[in-house]
Design an enzyme around this catalytic site. Structure first.
Site, PDB file in Angstrom:
ATOM      1  N   GLY A 108      -5.294   3.553  -0.855  1.00  0.00           N
ATOM      2  CA  GLY A 108      -4.259   3.018  -1.731  1.00  0.00           C
ATOM      3  C   GLY A 108      -4.758   2.802  -3.144  1.00  0.00           C
ATOM      4  O   GLY A 108      -4.468   1.789  -3.776  1.00  0.00           O
ATOM      5  N   ALA A 109      -5.489   3.790  -3.667  1.00  0.00           N
ATOM      6  CA  ALA A 109      -6.229   3.604  -4.919  1.00  0.00           C
ATOM      7  C   ALA A 109      -5.436   3.953  -6.167  1.00  0.00           C
ATOM      8  O   ALA A 109      -5.946   3.797  -7.274  1.00  0.00           O
ATOM      9  CB  ALA A 109      -7.508   4.441  -4.878  1.00  0.00           C
ATOM     10  N   ASN A 110      -4.208   4.401  -6.028  1.00  0.00           N
ATOM     11  CA  ASN A 110      -3.495   4.898  -7.209  1.00  0.00           C
ATOM     12  C   ASN A 110      -2.735   3.820  -7.972  1.00  0.00           C
ATOM     13  O   ASN A 110      -2.219   4.078  -9.060  1.00  0.00           O
ATOM     14  CB  ASN A 110      -2.533   6.026  -6.819  1.00  0.00           C
ATOM     15  CG  ASN A 110      -1.412   5.531  -5.934  1.00  0.00           C
ATOM     16  OD1 ASN A 110      -1.644   5.226  -4.773  1.00  0.00           O
ATOM     17  ND2 ASN A 110      -0.201   5.443  -6.454  1.00  0.00           N
ATOM     18  N   GLY A 113      -5.822  -1.471  -5.527  1.00  0.00           N
ATOM     19  CA  GLY A 113      -6.684  -0.316  -5.285  1.00  0.00           C
ATOM     20  C   GLY A 113      -7.130   0.361  -6.562  1.00  0.00           C
ATOM     21  O   GLY A 113      -8.275   0.815  -6.677  1.00  0.00           O
ATOM     22  N   TYR A 155       5.544  -7.535   9.044  1.00  0.00           N
ATOM     23  CA  TYR A 155       4.436  -7.565   8.069  1.00  0.00           C
ATOM     24  C   TYR A 155       3.373  -8.575   8.487  1.00  0.00           C
ATOM     25  O   TYR A 155       2.170  -8.273   8.453  1.00  0.00           O
ATOM     26  CB  TYR A 155       4.980  -7.922   6.689  1.00  0.00           C
ATOM     27  CG  TYR A 155       3.908  -7.971   5.608  1.00  0.00           C
ATOM     28  CD1 TYR A 155       3.260  -6.818   5.198  1.00  0.00           C
ATOM     29  CD2 TYR A 155       3.555  -9.178   5.008  1.00  0.00           C
ATOM     30  CE1 TYR A 155       2.279  -6.852   4.214  1.00  0.00           C
ATOM     31  CE2 TYR A 155       2.578  -9.229   4.021  1.00  0.00           C
ATOM     32  CZ  TYR A 155       1.947  -8.066   3.631  1.00  0.00           C
ATOM     33  OH  TYR A 155       0.968  -8.100   2.663  1.00  0.00           O
TER      34      TYR A 155
END
Length: 301
Positions: free
Chosen positions: A22-24, A28, A173
Protein backbone atom coordinates in the site's frame (compact mmCIF):
# COMPACT_ATOMS: atom_id res chain seq x y z
CA UNK A 1 12.59 4.48 23.93
CA UNK A 2 13.31 8.03 22.73
CA UNK A 3 10.65 10.61 23.63
CA UNK A 4 9.14 12.47 20.67
CA UNK A 5 10.92 10.23 18.16
CA UNK A 6 10.72 11.41 14.57
CA UNK A 7 11.87 10.01 11.25
CA UNK A 8 14.94 12.25 11.45
CA UNK A 9 16.22 9.94 14.18
CA UNK A 10 15.90 6.82 12.04
CA UNK A 11 19.20 4.94 11.77
CA UNK A 12 20.73 4.40 8.35
CA UNK A 13 18.93 1.79 6.27
CA UNK A 14 21.72 1.52 3.70
CA UNK A 15 22.09 -1.96 2.27
CA UNK A 16 18.62 -3.05 3.41
CA UNK A 17 15.74 -4.23 1.23
CA UNK A 18 12.31 -3.08 2.41
CA UNK A 19 8.92 -4.07 1.00
CA UNK A 20 6.02 -1.73 1.76
CA UNK A 21 2.46 -2.74 0.89
CA UNK A 22 0.00 0.00 0.00
CA UNK A 23 2.91 2.31 -0.76
CA UNK A 24 1.30 4.66 -3.28
CA UNK A 25 -0.56 6.91 -0.80
CA UNK A 26 -1.08 7.81 2.84
CA UNK A 27 1.03 6.06 5.46
CA UNK A 28 2.65 3.75 2.92
CA UNK A 29 3.90 6.62 0.79
CA UNK A 30 5.34 8.41 3.82
CA UNK A 31 7.03 5.19 4.98
CA UNK A 32 8.47 4.59 1.51
CA UNK A 33 9.81 8.14 1.33
CA UNK A 34 11.51 8.01 4.73
CA UNK A 35 12.99 4.56 4.21
CA UNK A 36 14.39 5.65 0.84
CA UNK A 37 15.68 8.90 2.35
CA UNK A 38 17.63 6.85 4.89
CA UNK A 39 19.23 4.61 2.29
CA UNK A 40 16.98 1.56 1.96
CA UNK A 41 16.18 -0.11 -1.33
CA UNK A 42 12.39 0.12 -1.21
CA UNK A 43 9.89 -1.99 -3.12
CA UNK A 44 6.54 -0.26 -3.48
CA UNK A 45 3.94 -3.04 -3.53
CA UNK A 46 0.81 -1.45 -4.97
CA UNK A 47 -2.48 -2.52 -6.53
CA UNK A 48 -2.87 0.44 -8.89
CA UNK A 49 0.30 0.79 -10.95
CA UNK A 50 -0.72 4.06 -12.62
CA UNK A 51 -1.22 5.81 -9.27
CA UNK A 52 1.92 4.15 -7.95
CA UNK A 53 4.05 5.48 -10.81
CA UNK A 54 3.15 9.05 -9.87
CA UNK A 55 3.91 8.27 -6.22
CA UNK A 56 7.28 6.74 -7.13
CA UNK A 57 8.19 9.88 -9.04
CA UNK A 58 7.32 11.93 -5.98
CA UNK A 59 9.57 9.77 -3.78
CA UNK A 60 12.39 10.11 -6.30
CA UNK A 61 12.01 13.89 -6.43
CA UNK A 62 12.12 14.18 -2.64
CA UNK A 63 14.90 11.71 -1.91
CA UNK A 64 16.94 11.29 -5.08
CA UNK A 65 16.20 7.55 -4.91
CA UNK A 66 13.83 5.80 -7.33
CA UNK A 67 11.94 3.00 -5.55
CA UNK A 68 11.23 -0.33 -7.21
CA UNK A 69 7.57 -0.52 -8.21
CA UNK A 70 5.75 -3.88 -8.24
CA UNK A 71 2.10 -4.80 -8.70
CA UNK A 72 0.38 -6.45 -5.73
CA UNK A 73 -3.33 -6.87 -5.12
CA UNK A 74 -3.76 -8.28 -1.62
CA UNK A 75 -7.39 -9.12 -2.33
CA UNK A 76 -6.28 -11.82 -4.78
CA UNK A 77 -4.13 -14.78 -3.79
CA UNK A 78 -2.91 -15.26 -7.37
CA UNK A 79 -1.50 -11.74 -7.29
CA UNK A 80 0.13 -12.37 -3.90
CA UNK A 81 1.81 -15.51 -5.16
CA UNK A 82 3.03 -13.82 -8.34
CA UNK A 83 4.51 -10.93 -6.37
CA UNK A 84 6.30 -13.17 -3.87
CA UNK A 85 7.72 -15.37 -6.64
CA UNK A 86 9.63 -12.38 -8.01
CA UNK A 87 11.89 -12.42 -4.92
CA UNK A 88 12.60 -16.18 -4.88
CA UNK A 89 14.35 -16.31 -1.51
CA UNK A 90 16.24 -13.03 -1.91
CA UNK A 91 17.09 -11.64 1.57
CA UNK A 92 14.42 -9.18 2.72
CA UNK A 93 15.25 -6.98 5.72
CA UNK A 94 11.84 -5.40 6.26
CA UNK A 95 8.29 -6.33 5.33
CA UNK A 96 5.88 -3.53 6.21
CA UNK A 97 2.36 -4.96 6.08
CA UNK A 98 0.80 -1.52 5.78
CA UNK A 99 -1.93 -1.74 3.14
CA UNK A 100 -5.55 -1.88 4.14
CA UNK A 101 -9.13 -1.04 3.33
CA UNK A 102 -11.67 0.34 5.77
CA UNK A 103 -15.40 -0.05 6.45
CA UNK A 104 -16.47 -0.97 2.93
CA UNK A 105 -19.91 -2.16 1.88
CA UNK A 106 -20.29 -5.94 1.92
CA UNK A 107 -18.18 -7.37 -0.90
CA UNK A 108 -16.01 -10.39 -1.63
CA UNK A 109 -12.46 -10.85 -2.86
CA UNK A 110 -11.64 -12.74 -6.04
CA UNK A 111 -11.22 -15.84 -3.85
CA UNK A 112 -14.63 -15.46 -2.20
CA UNK A 113 -13.50 -14.01 1.14
CA UNK A 114 -15.16 -11.08 2.90
CA UNK A 115 -13.29 -8.13 1.40
CA UNK A 116 -11.83 -6.54 4.53
CA UNK A 117 -10.82 -9.80 6.22
CA UNK A 118 -9.49 -11.16 2.93
CA UNK A 119 -7.44 -8.08 2.10
CA UNK A 120 -6.28 -6.80 5.48
CA UNK A 121 -5.53 -10.16 7.09
CA UNK A 122 -5.49 -13.09 4.67
CA UNK A 123 -3.57 -11.23 1.95
CA UNK A 124 -0.84 -10.23 4.39
CA UNK A 125 -0.82 -13.67 6.03
CA UNK A 126 -0.15 -15.29 2.66
CA UNK A 127 2.38 -12.65 1.59
CA UNK A 128 4.40 -13.01 4.79
CA UNK A 129 4.51 -16.77 4.49
CA UNK A 130 5.57 -16.71 0.86
CA UNK A 131 8.36 -14.22 1.64
CA UNK A 132 9.49 -15.91 4.85
CA UNK A 133 12.51 -17.70 3.35
CA UNK A 134 13.90 -14.36 2.23
CA UNK A 135 13.09 -12.72 5.55
CA UNK A 136 14.95 -15.44 7.42
CA UNK A 137 17.98 -15.06 5.17
CA UNK A 138 18.45 -11.47 6.34
CA UNK A 139 20.52 -10.82 9.46
CA UNK A 140 17.67 -9.55 11.63
CA UNK A 141 14.56 -8.96 9.56
CA UNK A 142 11.49 -7.22 10.89
CA UNK A 143 7.91 -7.92 9.89
CA UNK A 144 5.74 -4.99 10.90
CA UNK A 145 1.98 -5.43 10.65
CA UNK A 146 -0.22 -2.36 10.94
CA UNK A 147 -3.33 -2.81 13.07
CA UNK A 148 -5.66 -0.12 14.41
CA UNK A 149 -7.23 1.20 17.59
CA UNK A 150 -10.40 -0.28 16.10
CA UNK A 151 -9.10 -3.76 16.93
CA UNK A 152 -10.19 -3.09 20.51
CA UNK A 153 -13.82 -3.38 19.52
CA UNK A 154 -13.28 -6.43 17.36
CA UNK A 155 -14.14 -10.08 17.74
CA UNK A 156 -13.17 -13.16 15.75
CA UNK A 157 -16.29 -15.14 14.92
CA UNK A 158 -14.84 -18.44 13.71
CA UNK A 159 -18.34 -19.61 12.74
CA UNK A 160 -18.91 -16.51 10.63
CA UNK A 161 -15.46 -15.28 9.55
CA UNK A 162 -16.76 -14.12 6.18
CA UNK A 163 -19.57 -12.17 7.84
CA UNK A 164 -22.18 -13.85 5.68
CA UNK A 165 -24.76 -12.89 8.32
CA UNK A 166 -24.90 -9.77 10.45
CA UNK A 167 -22.51 -7.78 8.26
CA UNK A 168 -21.68 -4.21 9.25
CA UNK A 169 -18.82 -2.24 7.67
CA UNK A 170 -17.30 -1.30 11.02
CA UNK A 171 -17.71 -4.74 12.58
CA UNK A 172 -15.96 -6.39 9.63
CA UNK A 173 -13.17 -3.81 9.78
CA UNK A 174 -12.71 -4.36 13.51
CA UNK A 175 -12.50 -8.12 12.97
CA UNK A 176 -9.83 -7.66 10.28
CA UNK A 177 -7.75 -5.35 12.49
CA UNK A 178 -8.01 -7.71 15.45
CA UNK A 179 -6.90 -10.49 13.10
CA UNK A 180 -3.86 -8.35 12.17
CA UNK A 181 -2.97 -8.04 15.86
CA UNK A 182 -3.47 -11.74 16.58
CA UNK A 183 -1.43 -12.65 13.51
CA UNK A 184 1.48 -10.37 14.41
CA UNK A 185 1.72 -11.81 17.91
CA UNK A 186 1.27 -15.43 16.87
CA UNK A 187 3.86 -14.99 14.13
CA UNK A 188 6.37 -13.78 16.67
CA UNK A 189 5.62 -16.76 18.94
CA UNK A 190 6.34 -19.11 16.07
CA UNK A 191 9.47 -17.27 14.98
CA UNK A 192 10.83 -17.50 18.54
CA UNK A 193 9.98 -21.19 18.76
CA UNK A 194 11.80 -21.81 15.47
CA UNK A 195 14.89 -19.89 16.60
CA UNK A 196 14.48 -17.43 13.73
CA UNK A 197 16.53 -14.20 13.59
CA UNK A 198 13.43 -12.36 12.32
CA UNK A 199 10.93 -10.65 14.60
CA UNK A 200 7.28 -9.70 14.19
CA UNK A 201 6.13 -6.32 15.54
CA UNK A 202 2.81 -4.44 15.53
CA UNK A 203 1.98 -0.76 15.09
CA UNK A 204 -1.00 1.49 14.64
CA UNK A 205 -1.30 5.09 13.39
CA UNK A 206 -3.92 6.48 15.76
CA UNK A 207 -6.36 8.68 13.90
CA UNK A 208 -4.47 9.76 10.80
CA UNK A 209 -6.04 11.62 7.94
CA UNK A 210 -5.59 9.60 4.74
CA UNK A 211 -7.77 8.53 1.83
CA UNK A 212 -8.63 5.36 3.79
CA UNK A 213 -11.56 7.18 5.38
CA UNK A 214 -12.94 8.43 2.07
CA UNK A 215 -12.43 5.49 -0.30
CA UNK A 216 -14.01 2.71 1.79
CA UNK A 217 -16.97 4.00 3.82
CA UNK A 218 -20.13 5.19 2.10
CA UNK A 219 -23.11 7.33 3.03
CA UNK A 220 -23.33 8.93 6.47
CA UNK A 221 -20.21 7.12 7.68
CA UNK A 222 -18.19 8.58 4.83
CA UNK A 223 -19.40 12.09 5.65
CA UNK A 224 -18.68 11.66 9.37
CA UNK A 225 -15.13 10.45 8.75
CA UNK A 226 -14.43 13.34 6.40
CA UNK A 227 -15.38 15.72 9.20
CA UNK A 228 -13.19 13.74 11.58
CA UNK A 229 -10.26 14.06 9.19
CA UNK A 230 -10.66 17.83 9.24
CA UNK A 231 -10.89 18.31 13.00
CA UNK A 232 -9.47 15.25 14.79
CA UNK A 233 -6.92 13.54 12.57
CA UNK A 234 -3.19 13.98 12.66
CA UNK A 235 -1.12 14.14 9.49
CA UNK A 236 0.02 11.00 7.63
CA UNK A 237 3.62 12.06 8.40
CA UNK A 238 2.89 11.86 12.14
CA UNK A 239 0.68 8.78 11.83
CA UNK A 240 3.43 6.83 10.09
CA UNK A 241 5.91 7.29 12.93
CA UNK A 242 4.83 4.26 15.05
CA UNK A 243 5.31 1.85 12.14
CA UNK A 244 8.64 3.45 11.19
CA UNK A 245 9.78 3.19 14.80
CA UNK A 246 8.75 -0.48 14.92
CA UNK A 247 10.54 -1.06 11.62
CA UNK A 248 13.85 0.65 12.32
CA UNK A 249 14.49 1.81 15.88
CA UNK A 250 17.12 0.02 18.02
CA UNK A 251 15.80 -2.02 20.92
CA UNK A 252 12.47 -3.01 19.39
CA UNK A 253 11.50 -6.54 20.44
CA UNK A 254 9.24 -9.10 18.84
CA UNK A 255 5.59 -9.04 19.82
CA UNK A 256 5.61 -5.37 20.82
CA UNK A 257 2.92 -2.92 19.75
CA UNK A 258 3.59 0.76 19.01
CA UNK A 259 1.14 3.62 18.65
CA UNK A 260 0.79 7.36 19.35
CA UNK A 261 1.40 8.62 22.90
CA UNK A 262 -1.52 11.08 23.05
CA UNK A 263 -4.98 10.81 24.60
CA UNK A 264 -6.64 7.51 23.64
CA UNK A 265 -3.67 6.87 21.33
CA UNK A 266 -5.26 9.03 18.64
CA UNK A 267 -2.36 11.43 18.08
CA UNK A 268 1.24 11.91 19.07
CA UNK A 269 4.71 10.43 18.92
CA UNK A 270 5.51 6.68 18.98
CA UNK A 271 5.25 4.85 22.26
CA UNK A 272 5.00 1.25 23.41
CA UNK A 273 1.34 0.41 23.91
CA UNK A 274 -0.85 -2.66 24.38
CA UNK A 275 -3.28 -4.73 22.39
CA UNK A 276 -6.44 -6.01 24.03
CA UNK A 277 -5.87 -9.27 25.96
CA UNK A 278 -7.73 -11.48 23.47
CA UNK A 279 -5.13 -10.60 20.81
CA UNK A 280 -2.52 -12.38 22.91
CA UNK A 281 -4.48 -15.53 23.72
CA UNK A 282 -2.37 -18.44 22.49
CA UNK A 283 -5.35 -20.64 21.64
CA UNK A 284 -6.99 -17.90 19.58
CA UNK A 285 -3.69 -17.32 17.79
CA UNK A 286 -3.32 -21.00 17.01
CA UNK A 287 -6.87 -21.30 15.74
CA UNK A 288 -6.70 -18.22 13.52
CA UNK A 289 -3.38 -19.39 12.13
CA UNK A 290 -4.75 -22.81 11.20
CA UNK A 291 -7.85 -21.32 9.58
CA UNK A 292 -5.71 -18.83 7.65
CA UNK A 293 -3.51 -21.65 6.34
CA UNK A 294 -6.58 -23.55 5.18
CA UNK A 295 -8.16 -20.55 3.48
CA UNK A 296 -5.00 -19.31 1.71
CA UNK A 297 -3.24 -22.59 1.06
CA UNK A 298 -0.06 -21.07 2.51
CA UNK A 299 1.51 -23.03 5.38
CA UNK A 300 4.59 -21.94 7.31
CA UNK A 301 6.17 -22.19 10.74
Amino acid sequence: MIEKWTAEQMPSQAGKLAIVTGANSGLGLVATTELARHGAEVVMACRNIEKAEAAAEKVSAETGVKPDLRQLDLSGLESVRSFAAEFDGRPVDLLLNNAGIMMTPQRQTADGFELQFGTNHLGHFALTGLLLDGLQRADAARIVTVSSNEHKGGSIDFDNLQRETGYTPRGAYQQSKLANAIFGIELDRRLRAAGSPAISVLAHPGYSGTNLQSTGPTGILNAALKVGNLFLAQSPERGTLPELYAATAPGVEGGEYYGPDGVQEMRGYPTLTKTIPKAREAETGRRLWEVSEQLTGVSYL
